[in-house]
Enzyme design. Sequence first.
Site, PDB file in Angstrom:
ATOM      1  N   MET A 186       1.788   3.033   2.392  1.00  0.00           N
ATOM      2  CA  MET A 186       2.707   3.189   3.515  1.00  0.00           C
ATOM      3  C   MET A 186       3.663   2.029   3.711  1.00  0.00           C
ATOM      4  SD  MET A 186       2.058   6.123   4.345  1.00  0.00           S
ATOM      5  CE  MET A 186       3.382   6.071   5.529  1.00  0.00           C
ATOM      6  N   GLY A 237       0.836  -1.196   0.000  1.00  0.00           N
ATOM      7  CA  GLY A 237       0.000   0.000   0.000  1.00  0.00           C
ATOM      8  C   GLY A 237       0.860   1.230   0.000  1.00  0.00           C
ATOM      9  N   LYS A 239       5.811  -6.084   8.107  1.00  0.00           N
ATOM     10  CA  LYS A 239       5.422  -4.903   7.347  1.00  0.00           C
ATOM     11  C   LYS A 239       6.604  -3.946   7.308  1.00  0.00           C
ATOM     12  CE  LYS A 239       1.862  -1.492   6.594  1.00  0.00           C
ATOM     13  NZ  LYS A 239       0.463  -1.103   6.868  1.00  0.00           N
ATOM     14  N   ASP A 265      -6.609   4.296  13.079  1.00  0.00           N
ATOM     15  CA  ASP A 265      -6.824   4.045  11.651  1.00  0.00           C
ATOM     16  C   ASP A 265      -7.743   2.839  11.429  1.00  0.00           C
ATOM     17  OD1 ASP A 265      -6.551   4.642   8.976  1.00  0.00           O
ATOM     18  OD2 ASP A 265      -4.696   3.523   8.712  1.00  0.00           O
ATOM     19  N   VAL A 284       3.886  -5.750   2.860  1.00  0.00           N
ATOM     20  CA  VAL A 284       3.720  -6.805   3.854  1.00  0.00           C
ATOM     21  C   VAL A 284       4.201  -8.127   3.264  1.00  0.00           C
ATOM     22  CG1 VAL A 284       2.104  -8.028   5.357  1.00  0.00           C
ATOM     23  CG2 VAL A 284       1.745  -5.602   4.853  1.00  0.00           C
TER      24      VAL A 284
END
Length: 436
Positions: free
Chosen positions: A19, A17, A37, A134, A22
């Site tokens: 950020m 993604g 991650k 989040d 994974v």
Amino acid sequence: MRTVADRYVLLDRLGSGAMGVVWRARDGLLEREVAIKQLLLPDLAPRQVEEACQRAMREGRIAARLHHPNAIGVFDVVIEDGRPCLVMEYLPSRSLSEVLKERGTLPAEEAARIGAQVVAALAAAHAAGIVHRDIKPGNVLIGHDGAVKITDFGISRSADDVSVTRTGAVSGTLNYLAPELARGADPDPAADMFSLGATIYAMTEGQPPFGRAENDFGLLYKISTGQVVPPTRSGPLTPLLTRLLAIEPADRPTAAAVTGELAALADTRRRRTGVLAAAVVAAVLVAAVLTASFVLDRDRTTTASGTGSTTQSAPPQSKVFTTADVTAFIEQHFAKLPGDTAGARQDWVPEFRPAEAGDDQFWKQWEAVGVYGEPVVSSTSSQDDRFAVELDLTLREQGAAARGAPQHEVTFARHRLDLVVREGALLIAHSRDVTP
């Protein structure tokens, strides 16, 4: 194969993604599978990279304090090639966002089951002084065994926070953001509860609570002013969603308060299944009793015939409808609308069935129809074969969702229905609008 921190062997890439990336990995020391991650630090100066690493280490230690069956455990945080790497529990799973992309919406009971497990983890986190910050479908994992776990306790936003400070811009997922965060407040448990409500809303309504916006600035304005589109398809979850999505943090319930409520709503399907199973067993027993009674009556009649007398059995009794039966009938009736008007008309008594053309024209103006809250049912006859039902409907205009409809484009209407029992079935005899 690549190794991280001389201990974790990367096996395969699970996803990526904005950020981070994974990986599924193997812990060579403890001989177990883990998820790693790797956080991305795009276009940051060396000082900001160092700050992001320190924040990741700090928040990793905080997240590791949480031990809960509905939260992905954090095992370790290491720095590899100047980037923080979060070592977590590995759960063979799909994210809730993937499930929603495939299925669109979920039934209220299933959404409540998922939400109950998420809020249980949040209650434990908040009790430990941990704020997730989040909560969204992408951070809710559905295991292959049906288990639900939330992941990314603040870690995924560590580099993002530095980026916000540096550029003054807001990045990441906005659709599940609490209004006060859009206005610059610090994250707290109440903000998590709003995001939980937004996530449940997406499960039942098929979109985030602020609808769609053409750009982030327009969406931020809608968020900051609390322009939530009222739910129309959430059924029994609607009252709870209204409280969770309150614009003022103080008006939202805590995770501890919601845990039992969601668990009870999730238990509805199990109770209905149990009732159905009990009904089947009861039906079998009744059939057996009736068969035995028939044989006995037949024998009595045969015996009595020799003396010139006969015994008549009592006529079978008709079904008695309960308030729950009436409520279920009403919910299934409005679930057909606006798409299946022909099916909905079959729920009316034939002599008062709405005319096809006018009925279709009326329902075509609405994009979505939902029952708001619980219908109020009362019997209007001593034989319990006539009922009066008062209920609130939510009606969303055609095209409202595509336009990101504001609150005033959703109509609330109060209706009264008169129901009768005909040949063992409930049917609608009359309907009228009683909106004040």
